[in-house]
Design a protein around this motif. Structure first.
Motif, short mmCIF file in Angstrom:
data_model
loop_
_atom_site.label_atom_id
_atom_site.label_comp_id
_atom_site.label_asym_id
_atom_site.label_seq_id
_atom_site.Cartn_x
_atom_site.Cartn_y
_atom_site.Cartn_z
N LYS A 16 0.63 -1.13 -0.04
CA LYS A 16 -0.01 0.09 -0.04
C LYS A 16 0.83 1.29 0.06
N THR A 17 0.36 2.23 -0.86
CA THR A 17 1.27 3.55 -0.93
C THR A 17 0.10 4.78 -0.67
N ARG A 18 0.54 5.91 -0.20
CA ARG A 18 -0.24 6.94 -0.21
C ARG A 18 0.49 8.07 -0.96
N HIS A 19 -0.73 8.87 -1.56
CA HIS A 19 -0.46 9.62 -2.62
C HIS A 19 0.34 9.16 -3.88
N GLY A 20 0.24 7.78 -4.19
CA GLY A 20 1.00 7.24 -5.48
C GLY A 20 2.43 6.74 -5.03
N ILE A 21 3.12 7.38 -4.20
CA ILE A 21 4.51 7.14 -4.06
C ILE A 21 5.16 7.13 -2.61
N ILE A 22 4.51 7.32 -1.67
CA ILE A 22 4.81 7.32 -0.26
C ILE A 22 4.55 6.05 0.20
N PRO A 23 5.33 5.08 0.78
CA PRO A 23 5.01 3.84 1.33
C PRO A 23 4.13 3.98 2.47
N GLU A 24 3.15 3.08 2.70
CA GLU A 24 2.47 3.01 3.93
C GLU A 24 3.48 2.78 5.14
N GLU A 25 4.64 2.26 4.96
CA GLU A 25 5.25 1.59 6.24
C GLU A 25 6.10 3.00 6.69
N LEU A 26 6.09 4.00 6.09
CA LEU A 26 6.70 5.36 6.59
C LEU A 26 5.68 5.95 7.62
N PHE A 27 4.29 5.79 7.23
CA PHE A 27 3.43 6.37 8.15
C PHE A 27 3.31 5.74 9.50
N GLN A 28 3.27 4.16 9.01
CA GLN A 28 3.23 3.30 10.21
C GLN A 28 4.38 3.26 11.31
N LEU A 29 5.62 3.78 10.73
CA LEU A 29 6.87 3.94 11.42
C LEU A 29 6.64 5.22 12.45
N LEU A 30 6.21 6.27 11.68
CA LEU A 30 6.13 7.37 12.58
C LEU A 30 4.92 7.65 13.30
N TYR A 31 4.08 6.84 13.31
CA TYR A 31 2.59 6.88 14.00
C TYR A 31 2.93 6.71 15.43
#
Length: 251
Positions: free
Chosen positions: A48-63
């Motif tokens: 899964k990605t957000r805005h087409g290029i940003i991985p979902e793992e980045l949001f899960q890491l910073l959440y």
């Protein structure tokens, strides 16, 4: 995909402390059987990605640390820092890049599904052809295995056939030997029967010759007077026998 792997690895290393980074680096040099295991197959579709290029793992890491708006604030802060420090200067190339990006995004949104469907169709055709080639190869190999098993079975049967042929040859030789023994026995028996018949013939001829010689001598030794006396004696004996039989009949 690489950035997603980096973020997942960073999250795992972060939970391990300072020693985890060193262990993560040394894990690439580890040569245990588990590290030599076959690499799992890559997924057909990305995560899964957000805005087409940003991985979902980045949001899960910073959440856990920043909450829901943390990644957006991080991106806005980096962009403000880069622009304020003039690390990146907005010029005509920026607008040209924005226009090109807009056109590219529009093209992807507009024609992306059709191109993706066409590419998937081509990919499916290639996969189908590869699968057909694989199935054909598997069927040919399976047939080759069956043929090999059949040849092995024939080889085992050939050994049994050779044993049967050897037994047949041995039986033929034994039959031939017995026939020859029987033939020799018959020939010997015929020769023995011939010798017995020859001896029997000699004995019979000797007996006949002896009988004839005795008869001839006896006949020649009888005189006419003896012959007349013997005839008279025979007549007298016959008369006596006749009287006896007559007496028995009357009684």
């Amino acid at each position: 995909m690489l950035s997603r792997i980096v973020f997942v690895s960073a999250n795992a290393v972060k939970s391990c402390g300072p020693l985890g980074a060193g262990l993560a680096q040394l894990s690439h040099l580890h040569t245990s059987p588990s590290s030599q295991a076959p690499v799992p197959a890559l997924p057909e579709k990305g995560g899964k990605t957000r805005h087409g290029i940003i991985p979902e793992e980045l949001f899960q890491l910073l959440y856990p640390k920043t909450g829901v708006t943390g990644p957006y604030m991080l991106g806005a802060g980096l962009l403000t820092y880069i622009l304020s420090k003039e690390i990146y200067i907005i010029n005509h190339e920026t607008f040209a890049a924005a226009c090109m990006g807009t056109v590219i995004i529009y093209g992807v949104k507009k024609f992306g599904p059709d191109v993706a469907a066409f590419a998937d169709k081509l990919n499916e055709e290639k996969v189908q052809k590869a699968q057909e080639v694989k199935d054909l190869a598997m069927s040919s190999l399976a047939q080759a295995i069956q043929d090999e098993k059949k040849e092995q079975w024939r080889a085992e049967g050939r050994q049994m056939l050779f044993d049967a042929k050897r037994n047949n040859v041995a039986m033929l030789l034994e039959t031939n030997r017995r026939e020859r023994v029987h033939m020799v026995t018959n020939e010997v028996k015929k020769r023995l029967d011939y010798q017995i018949a020859l001896q029997t013939l000699h004995r019979r001829m000797e007996q006949e010759h002896m009988v004839n010689w005795v008869e001839k001598n006896v006949v020649t030794s009888i005189t006419p007077q003896q012959e007349m006396a013997s005839i008279a004696k025979c007549i007298t004996d016959l008369k006596v026998l006749a009287k006896v039989q007559q007496a028995k009949a009357t009684a």
